[in-house]
Design an enzyme around this catalytic site. Structure first.
Site, PDB file in Angstrom:
ATOM      1  N   ARG A 100      13.382  15.227  31.041  1.00 30.40           N
ATOM      2  CA  ARG A 100      12.919  14.121  31.902  1.00 30.40           C
ATOM      3  C   ARG A 100      13.370  12.836  31.245  1.00 30.40           C
ATOM      4  O   ARG A 100      12.987  12.517  30.115  1.00 30.40           O
ATOM      5  CB  ARG A 100      11.398  14.159  32.056  1.00 30.40           C
ATOM      6  CG  ARG A 100      10.854  12.881  32.690  1.00 30.40           C
ATOM      7  CD  ARG A 100       9.421  13.003  33.150  1.00 30.40           C
ATOM      8  NE  ARG A 100       9.327  13.766  34.381  1.00 30.40           N
ATOM      9  CZ  ARG A 100       8.336  13.649  35.261  1.00 30.40           C
ATOM     10  NH1 ARG A 100       7.336  12.808  35.053  1.00 30.40           N
ATOM     11  NH2 ARG A 100       8.319  14.371  36.363  1.00 30.40           N
ATOM     12  N   HIS A 127      15.084  14.207  41.535  1.00 31.47           N
ATOM     13  CA  HIS A 127      13.932  15.007  41.101  1.00 31.47           C
ATOM     14  C   HIS A 127      14.025  16.366  41.814  1.00 31.47           C
ATOM     15  O   HIS A 127      13.218  16.689  42.689  1.00 31.47           O
ATOM     16  CB  HIS A 127      12.642  14.276  41.479  1.00 31.47           C
ATOM     17  CG  HIS A 127      11.421  14.757  40.755  1.00 31.47           C
ATOM     18  ND1 HIS A 127      11.443  15.763  39.813  1.00 31.47           N
ATOM     19  CD2 HIS A 127      10.115  14.369  40.851  1.00 31.47           C
ATOM     20  CE1 HIS A 127      10.223  15.966  39.365  1.00 31.47           C
ATOM     21  NE2 HIS A 127       9.405  15.146  39.972  1.00 31.47           N
ATOM     22  N   GLN A 130      11.120  18.960  42.235  1.00 24.91           N
ATOM     23  CA  GLN A 130      10.121  18.493  43.197  1.00 24.91           C
ATOM     24  C   GLN A 130      10.534  18.855  44.621  1.00 24.91           C
ATOM     25  O   GLN A 130       9.733  19.374  45.404  1.00 24.91           O
ATOM     26  CB  GLN A 130       9.969  16.976  43.061  1.00 24.91           C
ATOM     27  CG  GLN A 130       8.951  16.379  44.000  1.00 24.91           C
ATOM     28  CD  GLN A 130       7.536  16.712  43.572  1.00 24.91           C
ATOM     29  OE1 GLN A 130       7.167  16.461  42.444  1.00 24.91           O
ATOM     30  NE2 GLN A 130       6.742  17.278  44.477  1.00 24.91           N
ATOM     31  N   ASP A 229       6.185   8.215  48.227  1.00 27.58           N
ATOM     32  CA  ASP A 229       6.132   8.253  46.755  1.00 27.58           C
ATOM     33  C   ASP A 229       5.657   6.871  46.316  1.00 27.58           C
ATOM     34  O   ASP A 229       5.600   5.934  47.127  1.00 27.58           O
ATOM     35  CB  ASP A 229       7.552   8.549  46.224  1.00 27.58           C
ATOM     36  CG  ASP A 229       7.630   8.699  44.708  1.00 27.58           C
ATOM     37  OD1 ASP A 229       6.579   8.789  44.043  1.00 27.58           O
ATOM     38  OD2 ASP A 229       8.763   8.721  44.173  1.00 27.58           O
ATOM     39  N   CYS A 269       4.633  13.464  46.235  1.00 32.94           N
ATOM     40  CA  CYS A 269       4.911  14.204  44.993  1.00 32.94           C
ATOM     41  C   CYS A 269       3.815  14.016  43.954  1.00 32.94           C
ATOM     42  O   CYS A 269       3.689  14.827  43.042  1.00 32.94           O
ATOM     43  CB  CYS A 269       6.261  13.777  44.440  1.00 32.94           C
ATOM     44  SG  CYS A 269       6.404  12.002  44.162  1.00 32.94           S
ATOM     45  N   ARG A 297       4.722  23.758  42.173  1.00 34.89           N
ATOM     46  CA  ARG A 297       5.685  23.427  41.106  1.00 34.89           C
ATOM     47  C   ARG A 297       5.761  24.608  40.134  1.00 34.89           C
ATOM     48  O   ARG A 297       6.830  24.977  39.670  1.00 34.89           O
ATOM     49  CB  ARG A 297       5.246  22.163  40.346  1.00 34.89           C
ATOM     50  CG  ARG A 297       5.213  20.883  41.175  1.00 34.89           C
ATOM     51  CD  ARG A 297       6.594  20.383  41.531  1.00 34.89           C
ATOM     52  NE  ARG A 297       7.435  20.122  40.384  1.00 34.89           N
ATOM     53  CZ  ARG A 297       7.424  18.995  39.658  1.00 34.89           C
ATOM     54  NH1 ARG A 297       6.630  18.010  40.003  1.00 34.89           N
ATOM     55  NH2 ARG A 297       8.238  18.834  38.633  1.00 34.89           N
TER      56      ARG A 297
HETATM   57  N1  NVA Z   1       9.331   8.134  41.707  1.00 36.31           N
HETATM   58  C1  NVA Z   1       8.325   8.477  40.721  1.00 36.31           C
HETATM   59  C2  NVA Z   1       8.095   9.948  40.749  1.00 36.31           C
HETATM   60  C3  NVA Z   1       7.063  10.445  39.781  1.00 36.31           C
HETATM   61  C4  NVA Z   1       6.883  11.916  39.843  1.00 36.31           C
HETATM   62  C5  NVA Z   1       8.766   7.995  39.358  1.00 36.31           C
HETATM   63  O1  NVA Z   1       9.965   8.139  39.035  1.00 36.31           O
HETATM   64  O2  NVA Z   1       7.949   7.437  38.619  1.00 36.31           O
HETATM   65  N1   CP Z   2       5.423  14.896  40.706  1.00 31.71           N
HETATM   66  C1   CP Z   2       5.658  14.853  39.381  1.00 31.71           C
HETATM   67  O1   CP Z   2       6.781  15.097  38.888  1.00 31.71           O
HETATM   68  O2   CP Z   2       4.572  14.551  38.635  1.00 31.71           O
HETATM   69  P1   CP Z   2       4.505  14.234  37.081  1.00 31.71           P
HETATM   70  O3   CP Z   2       5.154  12.888  36.864  1.00 31.71           O
HETATM   71  O4   CP Z   2       3.045  14.267  36.764  1.00 31.71           O
HETATM   72  O5   CP Z   2       5.282  15.298  36.327  1.00 31.71           O
END
Ligand code: NVA
Ligand code: CP
Length: 314
Positions: A100, A127, A130, A229, A269, A297
């Site tokens: 990540r 992502h 997801q 989101d 998400c 997930r």
């Molecule tokens: N768009 C959000 C998704 C989190 C799962 C982010 O990147 O923070």
């Molecule tokens: N939806 C998602 O990826 O959540 P987290 O940021 O908690 O991993």
């Protein structure tokens, strides 16, 4: 070496296999075969996470593997060791990586220089875990326990509201092309999908099934799924005030949700910011399937791990 860095890294046959396997792993939870036995997978995270981290840690454990959680700043990657050397070294120890981070090019570089599978656990661009899970979750509703899940997705329309130029929206643009769905993106002017996504669609030879509009009601008309989101993703905190101002018209209210199909599903998400991108009553609506998404997930990623782990024998 097989990786999962973007939605299109699985062929349509492999995507079908992910769904079939995820359904079976879910049904037989507690009795899954230990297909990752003698394997160790490392999670390298540069951003916060609840769902991705926990679902991967639990999933690897349930498949008989061992997990190492590595915050980027706890390893030398955080103090300047190159991505290439990190990939080469970790490949000598572990059997796969879940990453990540910010730049999509960083996960690509890890995959290029290592000799183990790499899974994208979120970048600024995409992502994919997801979106595979989201598609699975909707298909589960529409196909029932035995029906053809991929067939159940074909031709369906998803309306994505708010930040239509970041990871989750981008991944839906690619995912919809993979699953034969239509996406209507509704966001402020200037939030159309960027050049990287358009280039990816072109490179993969995928017809772009998306439309962009600044009108949220136009986007949700006839939609089977209404999706949103957060407006301020991780790493964009400095833009929060501007984004809240620009994106307010795209908040999913009960009124907007009711303008979709009468049986439309609400998806997010998570994490959610009730009162910003979505109202609490929509999150609580019986057609909101946000916690099924979160649970799935685990099952979908276990299927992905099982498939990629095959190429990474001990
Ligand atoms: N768009 C959000 C998704 C989190 C799962 C982010 O990147 O923070
Ligand atoms: N939806 C998602 O990826 O959540 P987290 O940021 O908690 O991993």
């Amino acid at each position: 070496m097989k990786h999962f860095l973007k939605e299109t890294d699985f062929t349509p046959q492999e995507a079908a296999e992910v769904f079939t396997l995820a359904r079976e792993l879910k049904r037989k939870r507690g009795r899954n075969r230990p297909v990752l036995s003698q394997q160790t997978w490392a999670l390298i995270f540069s951003k916060a996470s609840t769902r991705t981290r926990v679902s991967f840690e639990v999933g690897i454990h349930e498949l008989g593997g061992h997990v190492l959680f590595l915050n980027k700043n706890d390893i030398h990657l955080g103090r300047g060791e190159s991505i290439a050397d990190t990939a080469r070294v970790l490949s000598r120890f572990v059997h796969g990586l879940v990453v990540r981070t910010y730049a999509q090019s960083d996960v690509e570089e890890l995959a290029r220089h290592g000799s183990i599978p790499v899974i994208n656990g979120l970048t600024d661009l995409l992502h994919p875990c997801q979106i595979y899970t989201d598609a699975f979750t909707a298909a589960e509703r529409w196909a029932g326990p035995k029906g053809d899940m991929l067939a159940a997705l074909r031709g369906r329309k998803i309306a994505f509201l708010g930040d239509t130029r970041f990871n989750t929206a981008n991944s839906w643009v690619l995912g919809a092309a993979v699953f034969g769905m239509k996406v209507a993106l509704a966001g402020p002017k200037g939030y159309e999908p960027g050049p990287q996504i358009k280039a990816l669609l072109k490179k993969e030879g995928l017809a772009s099934g998306y439309r962009f509009t600044t009108d949220p009601f136009e986007a949700v008309a006839d939609a089977d799924i209404v999706y949103t989101d957060v407006w301020t993703s991780m790493g964009l905190e400095e833009e929060a005030r501007r984004r809240i101002r620009q994106m307010r018209p795209y908040a999913v209210t009960a009124k907007l949700f009711s303008a979709a199909k009468p049986d439309a599903l609400f998806m997010h998400c998570l994490p959610a910011h009730p009162g910003e991108e979505v109202q609490q009553d929509v999150l609580d609506n019986p057609r909101s399937i946000i916690f099924d998404q979160a649970e799935n997930r685990l099952h979908v990623q276990k299927a992905i791990l099982a498939m990629l782990g095959r190429g990474s024998r001990t």
